[in-house]
Design an enzyme around this catalytic site. Structure first.
Site, PDB file in Angstrom:
ATOM      1  N   THR A   1       0.896  -1.007  -0.023  1.00 50.95           N
ATOM      2  CA  THR A   1       0.162   0.012   0.094  1.00 50.95           C
ATOM      3  C   THR A   1       0.903   1.434  -0.059  1.00 50.95           C
ATOM      4  OG1 THR A   1       0.019   0.138   2.347  1.00 50.95           O
ATOM      5  CG2 THR A   1      -1.568  -1.257   1.492  1.00 50.95           C
TER       6      THR A   1
ATOM      7  N   SER B   1     -10.332   0.869  16.745  1.00 59.61           N
ATOM      8  CA  SER B   1     -11.389  -0.003  17.159  1.00 59.61           C
ATOM      9  C   SER B   1     -11.016  -1.160  16.289  1.00 59.61           C
ATOM     10  CB  SER B   1     -12.742   0.640  16.997  1.00 59.61           C
ATOM     11  OG  SER B   1     -12.727   1.480  15.876  1.00 59.61           O
ATOM     12  N   THR B   2     -10.634  -0.970  15.004  1.00 62.57           N
ATOM     13  CA  THR B   2     -10.503  -2.473  14.165  1.00 62.57           C
ATOM     14  C   THR B   2      -9.239  -3.117  14.582  1.00 62.57           C
ATOM     15  OG1 THR B   2      -9.183  -0.729  12.755  1.00 62.57           O
ATOM     16  CG2 THR B   2     -11.566  -0.974  12.229  1.00 62.57           C
ATOM     17  N   LYS B   3      -8.339  -2.398  15.113  1.00 63.28           N
ATOM     18  CA  LYS B   3      -7.307  -3.218  15.914  1.00 63.28           C
ATOM     19  C   LYS B   3      -7.829  -4.171  17.060  1.00 63.28           C
ATOM     20  CE  LYS B   3      -3.421  -3.705  15.010  1.00 63.28           C
ATOM     21  NZ  LYS B   3      -2.871  -4.789  14.020  1.00 63.28           N
TER      22      LYS B   3
ATOM     23  N   THR C   1      -1.526  -3.393  19.220  1.00 59.16           N
ATOM     24  CA  THR C   1      -1.321  -2.026  19.666  1.00 59.16           C
ATOM     25  C   THR C   1      -1.940  -1.516  21.306  1.00 59.16           C
ATOM     26  OG1 THR C   1      -1.536   0.643  19.411  1.00 59.16           O
ATOM     27  CG2 THR C   1      -3.183  -0.915  18.411  1.00 59.16           C
ATOM     28  N   ASP C   2      -1.288  -0.613  22.037  1.00 55.59           N
ATOM     29  CA  ASP C   2      -1.949  -0.333  23.376  1.00 55.59           C
ATOM     30  C   ASP C   2      -2.911   0.613  23.106  1.00 55.59           C
ATOM     31  OD1 ASP C   2      -0.574   2.207  22.248  1.00 55.59           O
ATOM     32  OD2 ASP C   2       0.544   2.524  23.962  1.00 55.59           O
ATOM     33  N   GLU C   3      -3.508   1.271  21.866  1.00 57.61           N
ATOM     34  CA  GLU C   3      -4.613   2.232  21.663  1.00 57.61           C
ATOM     35  C   GLU C   3      -5.776   1.221  21.801  1.00 57.61           C
ATOM     36  OE1 GLU C   3      -4.246   4.708  18.225  1.00 57.61           O
ATOM     37  OE2 GLU C   3      -2.220   4.845  18.440  1.00 57.61           O
TER      38      GLU C   3
ATOM     39  N   ASN D   1      -3.745   6.532  12.623  1.00 52.68           N
ATOM     40  CA  ASN D   1      -5.172   7.203  12.990  1.00 52.68           C
ATOM     41  C   ASN D   1      -5.809   8.190  12.354  1.00 52.68           C
ATOM     42  OD1 ASN D   1      -5.988   5.996  15.821  1.00 52.68           O
ATOM     43  ND2 ASN D   1      -3.824   6.489  16.158  1.00 52.68           N
TER      44      ASN D   1
ATOM     45  N   TYR E   1      -0.303  19.230  17.195  1.00 53.94           N
ATOM     46  CA  TYR E   1      -1.696  18.992  17.455  1.00 53.94           C
ATOM     47  C   TYR E   1      -1.903  19.750  18.539  1.00 53.94           C
ATOM     48  CZ  TYR E   1      -1.944  15.779  13.270  1.00 53.94           C
ATOM     49  OH  TYR E   1      -1.816  15.076  12.183  1.00 53.94           O
TER      50      TYR E   1
ATOM     51  N   GLN F   1       8.041  15.456  11.483  1.00 52.43           N
ATOM     52  CA  GLN F   1       8.651  16.681  11.879  1.00 52.43           C
ATOM     53  C   GLN F   1       9.818  16.872  11.582  1.00 52.43           C
ATOM     54  OE1 GLN F   1       6.265  18.513  12.786  1.00 52.43           O
ATOM     55  NE2 GLN F   1       4.773  16.913  13.354  1.00 52.43           N
TER      56      GLN F   1
ATOM     57  N   ILE G   1       7.008  11.635  14.720  1.00 53.07           N
ATOM     58  CA  ILE G   1       8.537  11.861  14.629  1.00 53.07           C
ATOM     59  C   ILE G   1       9.004  12.310  13.351  1.00 53.07           C
ATOM     60  CG2 ILE G   1      10.639  10.719  15.071  1.00 53.07           C
ATOM     61  CD1 ILE G   1       9.464  10.031  18.015  1.00 53.07           C
TER      62      ILE G   1
ATOM     63  N   TYR H   1      -9.207   3.344  13.756  1.00 56.43           N
ATOM     64  CA  TYR H   1      -7.984   2.751  13.637  1.00 56.43           C
ATOM     65  C   TYR H   1      -8.059   1.678  14.780  1.00 56.43           C
ATOM     66  CZ  TYR H   1      -3.166   1.234  14.767  1.00 56.43           C
ATOM     67  OH  TYR H   1      -2.098   0.336  15.276  1.00 56.43           O
TER      68      TYR H   1
END
Ligand code: NAD
Ligand code: TDX
Length: 341
Positions: free
Chosen positions: A36, A159-161, A121-123, A84, A214, A201, A198, A157
């Site tokens: 992708t 919620s699909t993980k 992920t921790d998310e 995200n 942000y 920037q 990271i 993102y």
């Protein structure tokens, strides 16, 4: 070991393939990657040959997945839509790759009794309050994510993980798929796509563009070097207990403003030379991982414990590899500009 690595041409997957290639010469690796916008053959091109092969294809392509899985004994599953901000613009590829893709792999893992490791992920746990908002600044117990934390994802993102983790649980319990799951915090290091904080920037500064923070920049992420993540996954794959979840983190909590100021300092700029832009909708406040289980049960420890030095190496890598990111920079920034970011 005959190992399939899905998403092995992306950021963390390619670093993992390189780690296994360098440290475990007896492993045969098949990378399955759709290439992708986030996948790049160049990330593993120098490794391709007798020990590493790349198959370009979709993890949702059941006949392809069936054929490849029939030829391996182990699968580490990284492939996913991972950003995200993109999930807030169009969630549909996230449902496809993260949910249907994981389902497709699990069905093949079940059929061929494959040892399956799911990279998450921790998310999936949502966010934590900022330490400054906690009594005693949160130094007590219970203010980090553990394997007991409740699933509470915030974005398409995450919620699909979370959904993909649940599929792994279901297939492990009902079909006895030999699976483990890891939930890791924010990675940094070489080969990370320049849409992410990271590298965005660093490449902004290298391109003469003002860095973009942000909101207030108070949001905290728990940074881990991607090589420590690779070593943790290998440890779980070889020593982990089937059916278990392990949290991966290196005690790397930093707020975004501090990280940006450090990047500016390391690149010889004034620490206030950035712009505050529109905040991310639903922006998670803070992530923090308690990785005690991985450390005490499996003996893993991070090696990149000096964030400033890891960040400096990362800056050096992007500076030396302008040809890797330059062609995409204008389009990435144009997409952000459209969102006011
Ligand atoms: P990435 O976006 O850099 O790479 C993803 C890779 O997967 C790309 O090479 C892409 O081509 C491939 N891919 C996507 N959809 C596919 C599909 N349908 N079929 C085949 N290949 C497909 O992502 P990353 O940052 O390297 O993350 C890798 C994994 O680690 C993801 O599962 C992510 O959720 C997880 N993770 C990432 C972080 C992080 O900080 N980046 C932290 C914890 C967990
Ligand atoms: O330009 C920016 N400015 C900014 O302030 C960008 C791109 C981000 N940010 C902020 C948002 C986050 O608080 O920086 C922080 C990190 O942002 P991202 O790099 O987009 O990462 P995050 O949303 O935290 O998710 C990452 O870590 C967990 C990965 O992208 C996920 O795949 C992983 O699961």
């Amino acid at each position: 070991m005959k190992l399939m690595v899905t998403g092995g041409a992306g950021f963390i997957g390619s670093n993992f393939v390189r780690y296994v290639y360098n440290n475990h010469p007896d492993v045969q690796i098949t990378v399955l990657d759709k290439l992708t916008y986030a996948g790049n053959k160049a990330n593993i091109e120098d490794l391709l040959g007798d020990r590493v092969q790349l198959v370009v294809g979709d993890i949702c392509d059941a006949p392809l997945v069936d054929r490849l899985m029939s030829q391996v004994d182990t699968c580490v599953h990284f492939a996913a839509e991972s950003h995200n901000d993109n999930s807030l613009i169009d969630p549909s590829p996230f449902l496809h790759s993260n949910v249907v893709g994981t389902y497709t792999l699990l069905e093949a893992a079940r059929k061929y009794d494959i040892r399956f490791h799911h990279v998450s992920t921790d998310e999936v746990y949502g966010d934590l309050p900022l330490r400054e908002d906690l009594p005693g600044h949160g130094e007590g117990k219970g203010e980090k994510f553990t394997t007991q934390s409740r699933y509470n994802p915030s974005s398409p993102y995450s919620s699909t993980k979370a959904a993909s983790d649940m599929l792994v649980h279901g297939w492990t319990r009902s079909f006895k798929v030999r699976a483990t799951i890891s939930n890791c915090s924010n990675n940094y290091g070489p080969y990370q796509h320049i849409e992410k904080f990271i590298p965005r920037q660093i490449t902004n500064i290298l391109s003469g563009i003002t860095p973009k923070l942000y909101g207030t920049g108070k949001n905290v992420r728990d940074w881990i070097h991607t090589e420590d993540h690779s070593r943790a996954i290998w440890t779980i794959l070889t020593k982990g207990k089937i059916g278990e979840t392990y949290l991966i983190g290196a005690n790397g909590e930093q707020d975004n403003k501090t990280v940006l100021e450090l990047i500016l300092k390391l690149m010889g700029k004034s620490p206030d030379d950035y712009e505050q832009v529109k905040d991310r909708p639903g922006h998670d406040l803070r992530y923090a991982i308690d990785s005690t289980k991985l450390r005490t049960e499996l003996g893993w420890e991070p090696q990149f414990t000096d964030f400033e030095s890891g960040l400096k190496h990362t800056i050096d890598w992007y500076t030396a590899h302008e040809d890797w990111w330059q062609a995409e920079k204008a389009a990435v920034e144009a997409k952000y500009a459209k969102q006011g970011q």
